[in-house]
Write a protein that holds these residues in place. Structure first.
Motif, PDB file in Angstrom:
ATOM      1  N   PHE A  14       0.828  -1.208   0.000  1.00  0.00           N
ATOM      2  CA  PHE A  14       0.000   0.000   0.000  1.00  0.00           C
ATOM      3  C   PHE A  14       0.864   1.260   0.000  1.00  0.00           C
ATOM      4  CE2 PHE A  14      -3.909  -2.065   2.267  1.00  0.00           C
ATOM      5  CZ  PHE A  14      -4.212  -2.754   1.114  1.00  0.00           C
ATOM      6  N   ASP A  15       1.928   1.236   0.797  1.00  0.00           N
ATOM      7  CA  ASP A  15       2.825   2.386   0.881  1.00  0.00           C
ATOM      8  C   ASP A  15       3.457   2.687  -0.483  1.00  0.00           C
ATOM      9  OD1 ASP A  15       4.194   4.438   2.417  1.00  0.00           O
ATOM     10  OD2 ASP A  15       5.985   3.180   2.298  1.00  0.00           O
ATOM     11  N   LYS A  16       3.899   1.641  -1.183  1.00  0.00           N
ATOM     12  CA  LYS A  16       4.485   1.815  -2.513  1.00  0.00           C
ATOM     13  C   LYS A  16       3.468   2.367  -3.509  1.00  0.00           C
ATOM     14  CE  LYS A  16       7.915  -1.778  -1.955  1.00  0.00           C
ATOM     15  NZ  LYS A  16       8.216  -3.186  -2.179  1.00  0.00           N
ATOM     16  N   ARG A  17       2.203   2.082  -3.288  1.00  0.00           N
ATOM     17  CA  ARG A  17       1.143   2.572  -4.174  1.00  0.00           C
ATOM     18  C   ARG A  17       0.725   4.003  -3.823  1.00  0.00           C
ATOM     19  NH1 ARG A  17      -1.890  -1.462  -6.796  1.00  0.00           N
ATOM     20  NH2 ARG A  17      -1.128  -3.558  -6.424  1.00  0.00           N
ATOM     21  N   GLY A  18       1.319   4.572  -2.768  1.00  0.00           N
ATOM     22  CA  GLY A  18       1.020   5.951  -2.390  1.00  0.00           C
ATOM     23  C   GLY A  18      -0.239   6.108  -1.554  1.00  0.00           C
ATOM     24  N   VAL A  19      -0.669   5.037  -0.906  1.00  0.00           N
ATOM     25  CA  VAL A  19      -1.859   5.093  -0.059  1.00  0.00           C
ATOM     26  C   VAL A  19      -1.506   5.782   1.252  1.00  0.00           C
ATOM     27  CG1 VAL A  19      -3.580   3.707   1.168  1.00  0.00           C
ATOM     28  CG2 VAL A  19      -2.750   2.969  -1.080  1.00  0.00           C
ATOM     29  N   GLU A  20      -2.376   6.665   1.717  1.00  0.00           N
ATOM     30  CA  GLU A  20      -2.176   7.318   3.015  1.00  0.00           C
ATOM     31  C   GLU A  20      -2.485   6.307   4.112  1.00  0.00           C
ATOM     32  OE1 GLU A  20      -4.050  10.933   5.604  1.00  0.00           O
ATOM     33  OE2 GLU A  20      -3.941  11.187   3.432  1.00  0.00           O
ATOM     34  N   LEU A  21      -1.474   5.961   4.901  1.00  0.00           N
ATOM     35  CA  LEU A  21      -1.582   4.927   5.931  1.00  0.00           C
ATOM     36  C   LEU A  21      -1.369   5.542   7.306  1.00  0.00           C
ATOM     37  CD1 LEU A  21       0.754   2.399   4.113  1.00  0.00           C
ATOM     38  CD2 LEU A  21      -1.731   2.242   4.232  1.00  0.00           C
ATOM     39  N   THR A  22      -2.029   4.990   8.295  1.00  0.00           N
ATOM     40  CA  THR A  22      -1.806   5.389   9.682  1.00  0.00           C
ATOM     41  C   THR A  22      -1.387   4.163  10.455  1.00  0.00           C
ATOM     42  OG1 THR A  22      -3.471   7.118   9.520  1.00  0.00           O
ATOM     43  CG2 THR A  22      -2.834   6.410  11.735  1.00  0.00           C
ATOM     44  N   ARG A  23      -0.157   4.190  10.974  1.00  0.00           N
ATOM     45  CA  ARG A  23       0.356   3.072  11.761  1.00  0.00           C
ATOM     46  C   ARG A  23       0.045   3.324  13.217  1.00  0.00           C
ATOM     47  NH1 ARG A  23       6.223   0.233  11.119  1.00  0.00           N
ATOM     48  NH2 ARG A  23       5.798  -1.448  12.582  1.00  0.00           N
ATOM     49  N   HIS A  24      -0.431   2.329  13.906  1.00  0.00           N
ATOM     50  CA  HIS A  24      -0.827   2.481  15.303  1.00  0.00           C
ATOM     51  C   HIS A  24       0.384   2.327  16.223  1.00  0.00           C
ATOM     52  CE1 HIS A  24      -5.287   2.230  14.666  1.00  0.00           C
ATOM     53  NE2 HIS A  24      -4.793   1.997  13.461  1.00  0.00           N
ATOM     54  N   VAL A  25       0.379   3.081  17.308  1.00  0.00           N
ATOM     55  CA  VAL A  25       1.439   3.012  18.314  1.00  0.00           C
ATOM     56  C   VAL A  25       0.800   2.784  19.688  1.00  0.00           C
ATOM     57  CG1 VAL A  25       3.054   4.457  17.014  1.00  0.00           C
ATOM     58  CG2 VAL A  25       1.466   5.519  18.611  1.00  0.00           C
ATOM     59  N   ASP A  26       1.616   2.267  20.620  1.00  0.00           N
ATOM     60  CA  ASP A  26       1.099   2.030  21.970  1.00  0.00           C
ATOM     61  C   ASP A  26       1.271   3.284  22.822  1.00  0.00           C
ATOM     62  OD1 ASP A  26       3.758   2.112  22.836  1.00  0.00           O
ATOM     63  OD2 ASP A  26       3.900  -0.040  23.174  1.00  0.00           O
ATOM     64  N   GLU A  27       0.983   3.161  24.109  1.00  0.00           N
ATOM     65  CA  GLU A  27       1.043   4.324  25.004  1.00  0.00           C
ATOM     66  C   GLU A  27       2.463   4.854  25.192  1.00  0.00           C
ATOM     67  OE1 GLU A  27       1.002   0.613  27.633  1.00  0.00           O
ATOM     68  OE2 GLU A  27      -0.005   1.296  25.836  1.00  0.00           O
ATOM     69  N   PHE A  28       3.485   4.070  24.780  1.00  0.00           N
ATOM     70  CA  PHE A  28       4.874   4.513  24.886  1.00  0.00           C
ATOM     71  C   PHE A  28       5.421   4.945  23.523  1.00  0.00           C
ATOM     72  CE2 PHE A  28       4.144   1.260  28.151  1.00  0.00           C
ATOM     73  CZ  PHE A  28       4.289   2.052  29.280  1.00  0.00           C
ATOM     74  N   ASP A  29       4.512   5.181  22.562  1.00  0.00           N
ATOM     75  CA  ASP A  29       4.855   5.627  21.219  1.00  0.00           C
ATOM     76  C   ASP A  29       5.687   4.601  20.454  1.00  0.00           C
ATOM     77  OD1 ASP A  29       4.346   7.588  19.309  1.00  0.00           O
ATOM     78  OD2 ASP A  29       6.310   8.503  19.591  1.00  0.00           O
ATOM     79  N   ARG A  30       5.470   3.305  20.751  1.00  0.00           N
ATOM     80  CA  ARG A  30       6.137   2.234  20.017  1.00  0.00           C
ATOM     81  C   ARG A  30       5.155   1.676  18.983  1.00  0.00           C
ATOM     82  NH1 ARG A  30       7.748  -0.779  25.451  1.00  0.00           N
ATOM     83  NH2 ARG A  30       5.505  -0.955  25.327  1.00  0.00           N
ATOM     84  N   PRO A  31       5.654   1.356  17.772  1.00  0.00           N
ATOM     85  CA  PRO A  31       4.764   0.794  16.757  1.00  0.00           C
ATOM     86  C   PRO A  31       4.165  -0.540  17.221  1.00  0.00           C
ATOM     87  CG  PRO A  31       6.882   1.377  15.804  1.00  0.00           C
ATOM     88  CD  PRO A  31       7.017   1.512  17.301  1.00  0.00           C
ATOM     89  N   ILE A  32       2.901  -0.752  16.902  1.00  0.00           N
ATOM     90  CA  ILE A  32       2.272  -2.045  17.153  1.00  0.00           C
ATOM     91  C   ILE A  32       1.812  -2.609  15.814  1.00  0.00           C
ATOM     92  CG2 ILE A  32       1.614  -1.607  19.537  1.00  0.00           C
ATOM     93  CD1 ILE A  32      -1.151  -0.877  18.615  1.00  0.00           C
ATOM     94  N   ASP A  33       1.409  -3.848  15.815  1.00  0.00           N
ATOM     95  CA  ASP A  33       1.125  -4.567  14.580  1.00  0.00           C
ATOM     96  C   ASP A  33      -0.253  -4.250  14.016  1.00  0.00           C
ATOM     97  OD1 ASP A  33       3.597  -5.727  14.634  1.00  0.00           O
ATOM     98  OD2 ASP A  33       2.933  -7.539  15.633  1.00  0.00           O
ATOM     99  N   LYS A  34      -0.530  -2.971  13.816  1.00  0.00           N
ATOM    100  CA  LYS A  34      -1.797  -2.535  13.229  1.00  0.00           C
ATOM    101  C   LYS A  34      -1.583  -1.277  12.415  1.00  0.00           C
ATOM    102  CE  LYS A  34      -4.550  -2.501  16.933  1.00  0.00           C
ATOM    103  NZ  LYS A  34      -5.705  -2.345  17.789  1.00  0.00           N
ATOM    104  N   PHE A  35      -2.335  -1.159  11.335  1.00  0.00           N
ATOM    105  CA  PHE A  35      -2.379   0.094  10.591  1.00  0.00           C
ATOM    106  C   PHE A  35      -3.770   0.220   9.987  1.00  0.00           C
ATOM    107  CE2 PHE A  35      -1.210  -2.863   7.240  1.00  0.00           C
ATOM    108  CZ  PHE A  35      -1.864  -2.379   6.114  1.00  0.00           C
ATOM    109  N   HIS A  36      -4.110   1.425   9.565  1.00  0.00           N
ATOM    110  CA  HIS A  36      -5.417   1.584   8.937  1.00  0.00           C
ATOM    111  C   HIS A  36      -5.365   2.529   7.746  1.00  0.00           C
ATOM    112  CE1 HIS A  36      -6.018   5.165  11.661  1.00  0.00           C
ATOM    113  NE2 HIS A  36      -6.627   5.627  10.584  1.00  0.00           N
ATOM    114  N   VAL A  37      -6.402   2.388   6.929  1.00  0.00           N
ATOM    115  CA  VAL A  37      -6.604   3.180   5.719  1.00  0.00           C
ATOM    116  C   VAL A  37      -8.059   3.626   5.741  1.00  0.00           C
ATOM    117  CG1 VAL A  37      -6.719   3.058   3.188  1.00  0.00           C
ATOM    118  CG2 VAL A  37      -4.971   1.744   4.422  1.00  0.00           C
ATOM    119  N   ARG A  38      -8.319   4.822   5.269  1.00  0.00           N
ATOM    120  CA  ARG A  38      -9.705   5.266   5.065  1.00  0.00           C
ATOM    121  C   ARG A  38      -9.946   5.382   3.571  1.00  0.00           C
ATOM    122  NH1 ARG A  38     -13.055   6.216   9.113  1.00  0.00           N
ATOM    123  NH2 ARG A  38     -12.147   6.682  11.130  1.00  0.00           N
TER     124      ARG A  38
END
Length: 128
Positions: free
Chosen positions: A86-110
């Protein structure tokens, strides 16, 4: 779960039906941006797209609050391969982070009408 009435859901397909305010815009976004392909539709009030085992259906909706309030959650062991695609296709992605601002295994697209597509890493088997 009642152990005596176990049902095997491993062979069940779940096909979300999301609202679309404009089939042409929806089709264009899912095909051109997310890499889906169109599925032949049998009526004018309904459409479908598919990418491998991911399949989404859409109904013709006139109320934008419905699409802005709708979502679907996909789980996969290969969630980051999909993220990279999706990133290579130029899709706007939002990666989720935990309460310590660490990436977690989730992202979303609208999508263009506000439907939320949430992607996450598949969890291990459920505990007994």
């Amino acid at each position: 779960m009642n152990a005596e009435n176990r049902v095997d859901f491993t062979q069940v397909d779940v096909l979300p039906i999301l609202p679309s305010l404009n089939f042409s815009q929806t089709r264009q976004f899912y095909i051109e941006k997310l890499g889906f392909e169109a599925v032949e539709n049998l009526c004018e009030e309904y459409m479908s797209v598919r990418r491998d085992s991911l399949e989404l259906h859409f109904w013709n909706c006139q109320d934008p609050t419905l699409s802005e309030s709708s979502s679907v959650f996909f789980r996969s062991e290969n969630v980051w391969q999909l993220y990279d695609d999706f990133d290579k296709r130029g899709v706007e992605l939002t990666r989720h982070v935990d309460e310590f601002d660490r990436p977690i295994d989730k992202f979303h697209v609208r999508d263009p009408h506000g439907n939320l597509l949430l992607f996450g890493r598949r969890l291990g088997p459920p505990s007994a």
